[in-house]
Design a protein around this motif. Sequence first.
Motif, PDB file in Angstrom:
ATOM      1  N   MET A   1       0.841  -1.186   0.000  1.00 17.02           N
ATOM      2  CA  MET A   1       0.000   0.000   0.000  1.00 17.02           C
ATOM      3  C   MET A   1       0.885   1.248   0.000  1.00 17.02           C
ATOM      4  SD  MET A   1      -3.024   1.223   2.604  1.00 17.02           S
ATOM      5  CE  MET A   1      -4.136  -0.066   2.129  1.00 17.02           C
ATOM      6  N   SER A   2       0.418   2.281  -0.658  1.00 12.31           N
ATOM      7  CA  SER A   2       1.158   3.527  -0.759  1.00 12.31           C
ATOM      8  C   SER A   2       1.322   4.200   0.604  1.00 12.31           C
ATOM      9  CB  SER A   2       0.401   4.475  -1.697  1.00 12.31           C
ATOM     10  OG  SER A   2       1.008   5.737  -1.730  1.00 12.31           O
ATOM     11  N   THR A   3       2.304   5.056   0.691  1.00 17.26           N
ATOM     12  CA  THR A   3       2.496   5.826   1.915  1.00 17.26           C
ATOM     13  C   THR A   3       1.801   7.181   1.833  1.00 17.26           C
ATOM     14  OG1 THR A   3       4.564   6.723   1.063  1.00 17.26           O
ATOM     15  CG2 THR A   3       4.702   4.722   2.409  1.00 17.26           C
ATOM     16  N   ALA A   4       1.049   7.405   0.753  1.00 16.50           N
ATOM     17  CA  ALA A   4       0.316   8.658   0.606  1.00 16.50           C
ATOM     18  C   ALA A   4      -1.026   8.392  -0.065  1.00 16.50           C
ATOM     19  CB  ALA A   4       1.120   9.658  -0.210  1.00 16.50           C
ATOM     20  N   TRP A   5      -2.023   9.136   0.376  1.00 17.08           N
ATOM     21  CA  TRP A   5      -3.361   9.028  -0.192  1.00 17.08           C
ATOM     22  C   TRP A   5      -3.777  10.370  -0.768  1.00 17.08           C
ATOM     23  CZ3 TRP A   5      -6.187   6.475   4.524  1.00 17.08           C
ATOM     24  CH2 TRP A   5      -5.823   5.127   4.606  1.00 17.08           C
ATOM     25  N   ARG A   6      -4.507  10.334  -1.870  1.00 19.28           N
ATOM     26  CA  ARG A   6      -5.091  11.532  -2.465  1.00 19.28           C
ATOM     27  C   ARG A   6      -6.554  11.583  -2.021  1.00 19.28           C
ATOM     28  NH1 ARG A   6      -3.242  14.948  -5.636  1.00 19.28           N
ATOM     29  NH2 ARG A   6      -1.509  13.666  -6.344  1.00 19.28           N
ATOM     30  N   ILE A   7      -6.937  12.686  -1.407  1.00 15.26           N
ATOM     31  CA  ILE A   7      -8.294  12.857  -0.877  1.00 15.26           C
ATOM     32  C   ILE A   7      -9.059  13.791  -1.806  1.00 15.26           C
ATOM     33  CG2 ILE A   7      -9.681  13.632   1.075  1.00 15.26           C
ATOM     34  CD1 ILE A   7      -7.117  13.285   2.784  1.00 15.26           C
ATOM     35  N   GLY A   8     -10.249  13.368  -2.197  1.00 15.21           N
ATOM     36  CA  GLY A   8     -11.086  14.203  -3.054  1.00 15.21           C
ATOM     37  C   GLY A   8     -12.477  14.347  -2.471  1.00 15.21           C
ATOM     38  N   VAL A   9     -13.096  15.487  -2.738  1.00 16.92           N
ATOM     39  CA  VAL A   9     -14.486  15.717  -2.346  1.00 16.92           C
ATOM     40  C   VAL A   9     -15.220  16.246  -3.571  1.00 16.92           C
ATOM     41  CG1 VAL A   9     -16.076  17.008  -0.879  1.00 16.92           C
ATOM     42  CG2 VAL A   9     -13.882  16.231   0.053  1.00 16.92           C
ATOM     43  N   ASP A  10     -16.270  15.558  -3.952  1.00 18.47           N
ATOM     44  CA  ASP A  10     -17.092  15.973  -5.085  1.00 18.47           C
ATOM     45  C   ASP A  10     -18.079  17.027  -4.578  1.00 18.47           C
ATOM     46  OD1 ASP A  10     -18.949  16.279  -7.139  1.00 18.47           O
ATOM     47  OD2 ASP A  10     -18.976  14.144  -7.632  1.00 18.47           O
ATOM     48  N   ALA A  11     -17.826  18.280  -4.916  1.00 19.71           N
ATOM     49  CA  ALA A  11     -18.658  19.391  -4.432  1.00 19.71           C
ATOM     50  C   ALA A  11     -20.093  19.293  -4.954  1.00 19.71           C
ATOM     51  CB  ALA A  11     -18.042  20.723  -4.840  1.00 19.71           C
ATOM     52  N   ARG A  12     -20.303  18.611  -6.070  1.00 18.01           N
ATOM     53  CA  ARG A  12     -21.664  18.462  -6.601  1.00 18.01           C
ATOM     54  C   ARG A  12     -22.484  17.478  -5.774  1.00 18.01           C
ATOM     55  NH1 ARG A  12     -19.576  16.701 -12.234  1.00 18.01           N
ATOM     56  NH2 ARG A  12     -18.425  15.566 -10.674  1.00 18.01           N
ATOM     57  N   ARG A  13     -21.807  16.563  -5.077  1.00 13.48           N
ATOM     58  CA  ARG A  13     -22.508  15.566  -4.262  1.00 13.48           C
ATOM     59  C   ARG A  13     -22.592  15.960  -2.793  1.00 13.48           C
ATOM     60  NH1 ARG A  13     -21.056   9.531  -5.979  1.00 13.48           N
ATOM     61  NH2 ARG A  13     -23.133   9.273  -5.147  1.00 13.48           N
ATOM     62  N   CYS A  14     -21.613  16.716  -2.300  1.00 11.94           N
ATOM     63  CA  CYS A  14     -21.544  17.064  -0.882  1.00 11.94           C
ATOM     64  C   CYS A  14     -22.791  17.845  -0.457  1.00 11.94           C
ATOM     65  CB  CYS A  14     -20.286  17.896  -0.610  1.00 11.94           C
ATOM     66  SG  CYS A  14     -20.100  18.373   1.123  1.00 11.94           S
ATOM     67  N   ILE A  15     -23.361  17.442   0.677  1.00 10.69           N
ATOM     68  CA  ILE A  15     -24.542  18.141   1.204  1.00 10.69           C
ATOM     69  C   ILE A  15     -24.228  18.848   2.528  1.00 10.69           C
ATOM     70  CG2 ILE A  15     -26.222  16.700  -0.002  1.00 10.69           C
ATOM     71  CD1 ILE A  15     -26.603  15.113   2.624  1.00 10.69           C
ATOM     72  N   GLY A  16     -22.961  18.882   2.907  1.00  7.13           N
ATOM     73  CA  GLY A  16     -22.534  19.665   4.060  1.00  7.13           C
ATOM     74  C   GLY A  16     -22.973  19.160   5.413  1.00  7.13           C
ATOM     75  N   THR A  17     -23.050  17.855   5.610  1.00  4.30           N
ATOM     76  CA  THR A  17     -23.470  17.329   6.912  1.00  4.30           C
ATOM     77  C   THR A  17     -22.413  17.527   7.988  1.00  4.30           C
ATOM     78  OG1 THR A  17     -22.579  15.116   6.524  1.00  4.30           O
ATOM     79  CG2 THR A  17     -24.873  15.520   5.832  1.00  4.30           C
ATOM     80  N   SER A  18     -21.180  17.735   7.611  1.00  3.13           N
ATOM     81  CA  SER A  18     -20.011  17.916   8.486  1.00  3.13           C
ATOM     82  C   SER A  18     -19.614  16.655   9.247  1.00  3.13           C
ATOM     83  CB  SER A  18     -20.170  19.105   9.434  1.00  3.13           C
ATOM     84  OG  SER A  18     -21.044  18.820  10.485  1.00  3.13           O
ATOM     85  N   ILE A  19     -20.136  15.505   8.840  1.00  2.00           N
ATOM     86  CA  ILE A  19     -19.728  14.252   9.473  1.00  2.00           C
ATOM     87  C   ILE A  19     -18.230  14.051   9.294  1.00  2.00           C
ATOM     88  CG2 ILE A  19     -19.935  11.736   9.383  1.00  2.00           C
ATOM     89  CD1 ILE A  19     -22.898  12.187   8.572  1.00  2.00           C
ATOM     90  N   CYS A  20     -17.716  14.378   8.117  1.00  2.00           N
ATOM     91  CA  CYS A  20     -16.282  14.211   7.846  1.00  2.00           C
ATOM     92  C   CYS A  20     -15.440  15.094   8.769  1.00  2.00           C
ATOM     93  CB  CYS A  20     -15.973  14.510   6.387  1.00  2.00           C
ATOM     94  SG  CYS A  20     -16.499  16.143   5.849  1.00  2.00           S
ATOM     95  N   ALA A  21     -15.857  16.342   8.934  1.00  3.68           N
ATOM     96  CA  ALA A  21     -15.110  17.261   9.801  1.00  3.68           C
ATOM     97  C   ALA A  21     -15.176  16.821  11.256  1.00  3.68           C
ATOM     98  CB  ALA A  21     -15.641  18.682   9.640  1.00  3.68           C
ATOM     99  N   GLY A  22     -16.277  16.225  11.655  1.00  5.10           N
ATOM    100  CA  GLY A  22     -16.386  15.719  13.014  1.00  5.10           C
ATOM    101  C   GLY A  22     -15.598  14.437  13.221  1.00  5.10           C
ATOM    102  N   THR A  23     -15.544  13.611  12.188  1.00  2.10           N
ATOM    103  CA  THR A  23     -14.833  12.339  12.256  1.00  2.10           C
ATOM    104  C   THR A  23     -13.327  12.519  12.124  1.00  2.10           C
ATOM    105  OG1 THR A  23     -16.750  11.219  11.306  1.00  2.10           O
ATOM    106  CG2 THR A  23     -14.648  10.044  11.184  1.00  2.10           C
ATOM    107  N   ALA A  24     -12.915  13.414  11.239  1.00  2.00           N
ATOM    108  CA  ALA A  24     -11.483  13.622  10.965  1.00  2.00           C
ATOM    109  C   ALA A  24     -11.181  15.116  10.857  1.00  2.00           C
ATOM    110  CB  ALA A  24     -11.087  12.902   9.681  1.00  2.00           C
TER     111      ALA A  24
END
Length: 75
Positions: A1-24
């Motif tokens: 497994m790689s030592t780096a990950w690319r993180i993406g967020v699809d702004a067209r799908r995001c509904i702003g629940t903030s679960i991600c910000a609360g989780t990480a």
Amino acid sequence: MSTAWRIGVDARRCIGTSICAGTAPEHFRLVGGLSTPLADVAAPAEAILAAADSCPVEAITVRDATDGRLIAPQE
């Protein structure tokens, strides 16, 4: 497994629940009501996977930075 990950967020799908910000909070924040990764590439972390897997609309993707393989969300 790689030592780096690319993180993406699809702004067209995001509904702003903030679960991600609360989780990480060290990896995501809300900007203008939408999730934004704090870094495009990050060291692997369980919190990033948890955030991607908990997104109700699967707006977050985590890919291997080397070969682009999808790591999360899990199917």
